[in-house]
Design an enzyme around this catalytic site. Structure first.
Site, PDB file in Angstrom:
ATOM      1  N   GLY A 109      40.030  43.955 -10.704  1.00 28.03           N
ATOM      2  CA  GLY A 109      39.645  43.669  -9.424  1.00 28.03           C
ATOM      3  C   GLY A 109      38.095  43.832  -9.334  1.00 28.03           C
ATOM      4  N   GLN A 127      30.344  44.649  -4.747  1.00 21.96           N
ATOM      5  CA  GLN A 127      29.937  45.023  -6.082  1.00 21.96           C
ATOM      6  C   GLN A 127      28.921  44.102  -6.933  1.00 21.96           C
ATOM      7  OE1 GLN A 127      34.268  45.607  -7.338  1.00 21.96           O
ATOM      8  NE2 GLN A 127      32.953  47.349  -8.667  1.00 21.96           N
ATOM      9  N   CYS A 160      36.202  51.851 -12.538  1.00 23.66           N
ATOM     10  CA  CYS A 160      35.696  50.747 -11.743  1.00 23.66           C
ATOM     11  C   CYS A 160      34.754  50.155 -12.343  1.00 23.66           C
ATOM     12  CB  CYS A 160      35.038  51.815 -10.553  1.00 23.66           C
ATOM     13  SG  CYS A 160      34.166  50.544  -9.366  1.00 23.66           S
ATOM     14  N   LEU A 161      34.550  48.780 -12.209  1.00 27.93           N
ATOM     15  CA  LEU A 161      33.692  48.021 -12.963  1.00 27.93           C
ATOM     16  C   LEU A 161      31.989  48.456 -12.568  1.00 27.93           C
ATOM     17  CD1 LEU A 161      34.985  44.593 -12.876  1.00 27.93           C
ATOM     18  CD2 LEU A 161      35.052  46.145 -14.897  1.00 27.93           C
ATOM     19  N   HIS A 179      41.653  50.572  -3.899  1.00 29.54           N
ATOM     20  CA  HIS A 179      40.606  50.726  -4.543  1.00 29.54           C
ATOM     21  C   HIS A 179      39.334  49.492  -3.979  1.00 29.54           C
ATOM     22  CE1 HIS A 179      37.830  51.579  -8.294  1.00 29.54           C
ATOM     23  NE2 HIS A 179      37.367  50.484  -7.909  1.00 29.54           N
ATOM     24  N   GLU A 180      40.002  48.490  -4.212  1.00 29.91           N
ATOM     25  CA  GLU A 180      39.105  47.339  -3.703  1.00 29.91           C
ATOM     26  C   GLU A 180      38.843  47.294  -2.163  1.00 29.91           C
ATOM     27  OE1 GLU A 180      37.450  45.907  -6.074  1.00 29.91           O
ATOM     28  OE2 GLU A 180      38.939  46.739  -7.708  1.00 29.91           O
ATOM     29  N   HIS A 214      35.956  49.634  -1.566  1.00 33.58           N
ATOM     30  CA  HIS A 214      34.498  49.023  -1.401  1.00 33.58           C
ATOM     31  C   HIS A 214      34.170  48.349  -0.364  1.00 33.58           C
ATOM     32  CE1 HIS A 214      33.578  49.591  -5.647  1.00 33.58           C
ATOM     33  NE2 HIS A 214      34.692  49.168  -6.228  1.00 33.58           N
TER      34      HIS A 214
END
Ligand code: ZN
Length: 193
Positions: A46, A51, A93-94, A137-138, A141
């Site tokens: 994701g 981000q 997380c990226l 999670h997304e 953000h």
């Protein structure tokens, strides 16, 4: 195809609440493409617009197995309309290269959003699956919330962050979730079948 730079934890842009998308314009479609390309290039499940430095309420998720064809799902202006249950799992997380920690999440979510054609859809994710977790999670953000804000053990998470040379947890950001914590403990106390 355009792979963008993924902002790393510590960048203030990750803490900025994102704006509603007014129209699914060519610009938004191109952002979605970039998010997808960037997510795949980074081997993520994701990626949210903040981000890559865009304060817009857009994210993409693909939870397809590696041996399955890609199945990107695009969420524009998402709203979580129902959530229940609780589960605990390791999460990353990226924007946090190689750092993982225990995070509380709801087991079930129902979400509505616009797709790439500006059409509304509703989606449910059950049983604390990767999809259910990724959606939460997304979605976070978009409000400047990061997974470590849900950490079950602040000190363990801080140790992990320090090992990966990332900033420590901001204790003022920690989200108190007693109802989730209680549900997780009741569940883990149940005998295994
Ligand atoms: Zn993330």
């Amino acid at each position: 195809m355009s792979v963008r730079n993924i902002l790393v934890y510590g960048d203030e842009k990750l803490r900025r609440p994102a704006r509603q998308v007014l129209k699914v314009s060519a610009k938004i479609k191109s952002l979605v493409k970039d998010l997808r390309d960037t997510m795949y290039a980074a081997n993520g499940v994701g990626l949210a617009a903040p981000q890559v430095g865009e304060d817009l309420r857009v994210f993409v998720i693909d939870v397809a197995d590696e041996d399955q064809p890609p199945n990107p799902i695009i969420f524009i202006n998402p709203v979580i309309i129902k959530k229940s249950g609780a589960t605990n799992s390791y999460e990353g997380c990226l924007s946090f290269p190689d750092a993982y920690t225990d995070v509380r999440r709801y087991e079930y979510v129902k979400i509505k959003a616009l797709d790439i054609n500006g059409r509304m859809f509703v989606m449910e994710a059950n049983d604390g699956t990767l999809l259910a977790r990724a959606i939460q999670h997304e979605f976070d953000h978009l409000d400047g919330i990061l997974f470590i804000d849900h950490a079950r053990n602040r000190f363990k998470a801080d140790k992990e962050l320090a090992e990966k040379k990332l900033l420590p947890i901001d204790p003022t950001r920690l989200i108190d979730e007693p109802q989730l914590e209680e549900a997780i403990q009741v569940k883990s106390a149940e005998p295994a079948e």
